[in-house]
Design a protein around this motif. Structure first.
Motif, PDB file in Angstrom:
ATOM      1  N   UNK A  89       0.827  -1.209   0.000  1.00  0.00           N
ATOM      2  CA  UNK A  89       0.000   0.000   0.000  1.00  0.00           C
ATOM      3  C   UNK A  89       0.864   1.262   0.000  1.00  0.00           C
ATOM      4  N   UNK A  90       1.929   1.235   0.791  1.00  0.00           N
ATOM      5  CA  UNK A  90       2.798   2.417   0.853  1.00  0.00           C
ATOM      6  C   UNK A  90       3.404   2.718  -0.515  1.00  0.00           C
ATOM      7  N   UNK A  91       3.972   1.702  -1.154  1.00  0.00           N
ATOM      8  CA  UNK A  91       4.644   1.922  -2.434  1.00  0.00           C
ATOM      9  C   UNK A  91       3.648   2.149  -3.571  1.00  0.00           C
ATOM     10  N   UNK A  92       2.385   1.821  -3.362  1.00  0.00           N
ATOM     11  CA  UNK A  92       1.374   2.139  -4.373  1.00  0.00           C
ATOM     12  C   UNK A  92       0.956   3.600  -4.289  1.00  0.00           C
ATOM     13  N   UNK A  93       0.897   4.144  -3.065  1.00  0.00           N
ATOM     14  CA  UNK A  93       0.417   5.515  -2.891  1.00  0.00           C
ATOM     15  C   UNK A  93       1.528   6.553  -2.911  1.00  0.00           C
ATOM     16  N   UNK A  94       2.755   6.146  -2.678  1.00  0.00           N
ATOM     17  CA  UNK A  94       3.863   7.102  -2.768  1.00  0.00           C
ATOM     18  C   UNK A  94       3.965   7.716  -4.168  1.00  0.00           C
ATOM     19  N   UNK A  95       3.974   6.922  -5.255  1.00  0.00           N
ATOM     20  CA  UNK A  95       3.996   7.550  -6.589  1.00  0.00           C
ATOM     21  C   UNK A  95       2.729   8.324  -6.915  1.00  0.00           C
ATOM     22  N   UNK A  96       1.603   7.970  -6.285  1.00  0.00           N
ATOM     23  CA  UNK A  96       0.371   8.725  -6.517  1.00  0.00           C
ATOM     24  C   UNK A  96       0.534  10.164  -6.042  1.00  0.00           C
ATOM     25  N   UNK A 264      -0.792   8.126   5.120  1.00  0.00           N
ATOM     26  CA  UNK A 264      -0.290   9.415   5.588  1.00  0.00           C
ATOM     27  C   UNK A 264       1.233   9.470   5.513  1.00  0.00           C
ATOM     28  N   UNK A 265       1.889   8.360   5.846  1.00  0.00           N
ATOM     29  CA  UNK A 265       3.344   8.315   5.751  1.00  0.00           C
ATOM     30  C   UNK A 265       3.804   8.456   4.301  1.00  0.00           C
ATOM     31  N   UNK A 266       3.081   7.827   3.376  1.00  0.00           N
ATOM     32  CA  UNK A 266       3.418   7.958   1.960  1.00  0.00           C
ATOM     33  C   UNK A 266       3.263   9.403   1.497  1.00  0.00           C
ATOM     34  N   UNK A 267       2.214  10.072   1.963  1.00  0.00           N
ATOM     35  CA  UNK A 267       2.014  11.478   1.596  1.00  0.00           C
ATOM     36  C   UNK A 267       3.130  12.358   2.154  1.00  0.00           C
ATOM     37  N   UNK A 268       3.495  12.141   3.409  1.00  0.00           N
ATOM     38  CA  UNK A 268       4.551  12.955   4.017  1.00  0.00           C
ATOM     39  C   UNK A 268       5.890  12.742   3.318  1.00  0.00           C
ATOM     40  N   UNK A 269       6.204  11.493   2.988  1.00  0.00           N
ATOM     41  CA  UNK A 269       7.470  11.218   2.306  1.00  0.00           C
ATOM     42  C   UNK A 269       7.488  11.837   0.909  1.00  0.00           C
ATOM     43  N   UNK A 270       6.360  11.748   0.205  1.00  0.00           N
ATOM     44  CA  UNK A 270       6.289  12.355  -1.125  1.00  0.00           C
ATOM     45  C   UNK A 270       6.409  13.874  -1.039  1.00  0.00           C
ATOM     46  N   UNK A 271       5.779  14.472  -0.031  1.00  0.00           N
ATOM     47  CA  UNK A 271       5.845  15.925   0.137  1.00  0.00           C
ATOM     48  C   UNK A 271       7.260  16.374   0.476  1.00  0.00           C
ATOM     49  N   UNK A 288      -2.487  25.410  -2.017  1.00  0.00           N
ATOM     50  CA  UNK A 288      -2.546  23.944  -2.087  1.00  0.00           C
ATOM     51  C   UNK A 288      -1.423  23.443  -1.197  1.00  0.00           C
ATOM     52  N   UNK A 289      -1.737  23.220   0.074  1.00  0.00           N
ATOM     53  CA  UNK A 289      -0.693  22.983   1.065  1.00  0.00           C
ATOM     54  C   UNK A 289      -0.776  21.623   1.746  1.00  0.00           C
ATOM     55  N   UNK A 290      -1.946  20.994   1.776  1.00  0.00           N
ATOM     56  CA  UNK A 290      -2.080  19.742   2.517  1.00  0.00           C
ATOM     57  C   UNK A 290      -2.741  18.680   1.646  1.00  0.00           C
ATOM     58  N   UNK A 291      -2.927  17.497   2.235  1.00  0.00           N
ATOM     59  CA  UNK A 291      -3.467  16.375   1.476  1.00  0.00           C
ATOM     60  C   UNK A 291      -4.892  16.645   1.005  1.00  0.00           C
ATOM     61  N   UNK A 292      -5.707  17.237   1.853  1.00  0.00           N
ATOM     62  CA  UNK A 292      -7.097  17.480   1.486  1.00  0.00           C
ATOM     63  C   UNK A 292      -7.199  18.435   0.307  1.00  0.00           C
ATOM     64  N   UNK A 293      -6.425  19.514   0.340  1.00  0.00           N
ATOM     65  CA  UNK A 293      -6.466  20.481  -0.754  1.00  0.00           C
ATOM     66  C   UNK A 293      -5.911  19.887  -2.046  1.00  0.00           C
TER      67      UNK A 293
END
Length: 336
Positions: A89-96, A264-271, A288-293
């Motif tokens: 799941x992590x490696x699927x969402x990191x590139x997303x 959330x970890x995937x989003x933080x690492x990508x950011x 456009x600063x966070x995941x929701x936006x």
């Protein structure tokens, strides 16, 4: 392609092959200039740790390193047999999330500014008539990244709700080759003197259950061999044993809380990765600063694409590839 203050070019890999010994990265020229566009083995070699680590010594290679990390995560998520469900799941969402930040930046940048950045980095004077899509991955590739990640999330939630067995997370089996092999095995169950090669759906299910039972016995006899157990003869191509943790995976830890923290970890690492390309500061100005936006912005973009009406003749032949590649510019015009 262009991402922030870096250019993604094959020239960095060519420089690596020319200046670094092959023993350190394992690449040859045919890997980066393949005649076969479906040469997956070369793709795996290019995305290896040795290549990525040695690229850090090549000047101006930050863009290609990010791109290779994106490809490597996709391979780990969907092709690697040893990946656990959580890491899948992590490696699927990191590139997303990397693709979403990247796409959002290009959509909000002016075409003239992108051309100027490209000329400053590579000396390439871009044609003003070209579209923005040349700075991003193809739309088909981006759609695949989004759809596969969401589908994997859906499967994981069904597993947590016990509506699907834990084996449903072994998505590397979701391929045509596996299905064809299953059908050939089911057809081979017929007797030696039988000339019947076709069967009904119910007969196929019955044979599939027999194959499942046989595979279970073979697996248990291999890893839990005891005196008196059945031992199946093996073909020499199947002599290599699988690792034990590939067969018995720990699916008990898969729950909604862990899935949420993994995403959330995937989003933080990508950011954090995007921060080094001067993209985040520009998008902060666009609020456009966070995941929701970010997710809301991408949702609106994809919704606009779906709602684009096509009044062309249904029987008229047209170039589907060129039309799909222009979608980014069409959406940007709608937003204006």
């Amino acid at each position: 392609m262009l991402i922030g203050n870096s250019c993604i070019s094959i020239d960095n890999l060519s420089t690596l092959i020319q200046n670094v010994p092959k023993l350190r990265h394992g690449l040859v020229k045919s890997d980066i200039f393949p005649q076969d566009r479906q040469n997956f083995s070369s793709c795996v070699k290019i995305c290896s740790d040795g290549v990525i680590n040695n690229l850090t010594n090549v000047p101006n290679s930050e863009g290609i390193i990010l791109y290779l990390r994106l490809l490597r995560s996709i391979i780990i998520a969907y092709n690697d047999k040893e990946t656990t469900p959580i890491h899948r799941l992590y490696h699927a969402w990191f590139p997303v999330f990397v693709s979403r930040w990247w796409y959002t930046w290009i959509a909000n940048m002016r075409k003239v500014d992108l051309d100027d950045i490209l000329y400053e980095l590579s000396g390439i004077k871009n044609n003003r008539k070209n579209k923005k899509h040349q700075f991003f991955i193809t739309n088909n590739a981006y759609y695949c990244i989004e759809i596969n990640a969401n589908q994997l999330m859906y499967l994981a939630l069904l597993v947590t709700e016990k509506k699907l067995p834990p084996e449903a997370m072994n998505i590397y089996l979701f391929s045509s080759q596996t299905c064809e092999g299953m059908f050939r095995s089911a057809r081979s169950i017929s007797g030696t003197f039988s000339s019947v090669v076709n069967f009904t759906v119910q007969e196929f299910f019955n044979r599939a259950q027999k194959l499942s039972l046989l595979n279970k016995i073979k697996t248990e006899s291999e890893f839990f061999s005891m005196n008196g157990t059945l031992v199946f003869p093996k073909h020499y191509k199947q002599g290599k044993k699988l690792k034990k943790h590939n067969i018995i995976s720990n699916h008990n830890t898969l729950n909604v809380d862990i899935i949420s923290s993994t995403i959330l970890q995937a989003f933080n690492d990508a950011t954090n990765l995007i921060h080094g390309f001067k993209i985040k500061n520009f998008l902060d100005e666009k609020k456009i600063t966070n995941m929701k936006q970010l997710n809301s912005y991408i949702h609106n973009i994809l919704t606009q694409r779906i709602n684009i009406m096509d009044y062309s003749d249904l029987y008229e032949e047209k170039d589907e590839t060129s039309d799909s590649e222009d979608e980014l510019d069409i959406v940007c015009q709608f937003r204006k």
